[in-house]
Design a protein around this motif. Structure first.
Motif, PDB file in Angstrom:
ATOM      1  N   LYS A  40       0.892  -1.154   0.000  1.00 28.08           N
ATOM      2  CA  LYS A  40       0.000   0.000   0.000  1.00 28.08           C
ATOM      3  C   LYS A  40       0.926   1.199   0.000  1.00 28.08           C
ATOM      4  N   HIS A  41       1.005   1.902  -1.124  1.00 30.53           N
ATOM      5  CA  HIS A  41       2.017   2.955  -1.222  1.00 30.53           C
ATOM      6  C   HIS A  41       1.400   4.354  -1.267  1.00 30.53           C
ATOM      7  N   GLU A  42       2.211   5.324  -0.856  1.00 34.55           N
ATOM      8  CA  GLU A  42       1.822   6.724  -0.956  1.00 34.55           C
ATOM      9  C   GLU A  42       2.038   7.183  -2.395  1.00 34.55           C
ATOM     10  N   ARG A  48       4.227   9.908 -11.039  1.00 35.53           N
ATOM     11  CA  ARG A  48       2.904  10.517 -10.814  1.00 35.53           C
ATOM     12  C   ARG A  48       1.821   9.465 -10.585  1.00 35.53           C
ATOM     13  N   MET A  49       2.146   8.499  -9.745  1.00 27.49           N
ATOM     14  CA  MET A  49       1.150   7.466  -9.436  1.00 27.49           C
ATOM     15  C   MET A  49       0.520   7.787  -8.089  1.00 27.49           C
ATOM     16  N   HIS A  50      -0.789   7.834  -8.101  1.00 24.27           N
ATOM     17  CA  HIS A  50      -1.471   8.172  -6.861  1.00 24.27           C
ATOM     18  C   HIS A  50      -1.388   7.006  -5.869  1.00 24.27           C
ATOM     19  N   ALA A  51      -1.711   7.288  -4.638  1.00 31.38           N
ATOM     20  CA  ALA A  51      -1.616   6.272  -3.593  1.00 31.38           C
ATOM     21  C   ALA A  51      -2.574   5.119  -3.880  1.00 31.38           C
ATOM     22  N   MET A  52      -2.083   3.906  -3.672  1.00 27.61           N
ATOM     23  CA  MET A  52      -2.921   2.719  -3.933  1.00 27.61           C
ATOM     24  C   MET A  52      -2.249   1.485  -3.333  1.00 27.61           C
ATOM     25  N   THR A  53      -2.976   0.383  -3.368  1.00 24.60           N
ATOM     26  CA  THR A  53      -2.408  -0.915  -3.006  1.00 24.60           C
ATOM     27  C   THR A  53      -2.202  -1.692  -4.294  1.00 24.60           C
ATOM     28  N   MET A  54      -0.985  -2.163  -4.538  1.00 21.66           N
ATOM     29  CA  MET A  54      -0.674  -2.829  -5.805  1.00 21.66           C
ATOM     30  C   MET A  54       0.526  -3.751  -5.645  1.00 21.66           C
ATOM     31  N   PRO A  55       0.666  -4.720  -6.570  1.00 20.59           N
ATOM     32  CA  PRO A  55       1.824  -5.605  -6.508  1.00 20.59           C
ATOM     33  C   PRO A  55       3.050  -5.002  -7.199  1.00 20.59           C
TER      34      PRO A  55
HETATM   35 CU    CU Z   1       0.627   2.099  -7.590  1.00 18.23          CU
END
Ligand code: CU
Length: 93
Positions: A40-42, A48-55
C-alpha cells in the motif's frame, strides 16, 4: 503505439535511475514464490502514481525474510520490462 509505450517505459526508467525516490508504504502481502510483494504505497512523484495498493516485482537479491505484512517501509522502484520492481526497501522505525 508500441513505440510510444517503449518510449514511456524508457522515460520512466531514466527518471527512476536519475532520481531515486524513497516512497513510504506498508506491506500487505509477500509472495516469494512469484517474486511479488503487495504494497500500500503513498503518492509516487517520479511516475505521478497516486496512492494505492498494488503488486510490485522483487528480484532474487532482495532479501525479504525479515519483512512481514503490516510493516511500515520505504522503498525505491525501478521499471523492468514495463513492470514496476522494488529496487531497494528498508523498514521505517
Ligand atoms: Cu501504484
Amino acid at each position: 503505439m508500441k513505440q510510444i509505450i517503449i518510449a514511456l517505459v524508457c522515460l520512466l526508467s531514466s527518471y527512476a535511475i536519475a532520481n531515486p525516490e524513497w516512497v513510504n508504504g506498508e506491506i500487505v502481502r509477500i509472495d516469494p514464490s512469484r517474486d511479488r510483494i503487495v504494497l500500500k504505497h503513498e503518492y509516487i512523484a517520479s511516475i505521478r502514481m497516486h496512492a494505492m495498493t498494488m503488486p510490485f516485482g522483487t528480484s532474487k537479491d532482495l532479501n525479504l525474510d525479515a519483512y512481514r505484512p503490516g510493516d511500515k517501509v520505504r522503498f525505491q522502484i525501478k521499471v523492468v520490462d514495463g513492470t514496476l520492481d522494488i529496487a531497494a526497501i528498508e523498514k521505517l522505525k
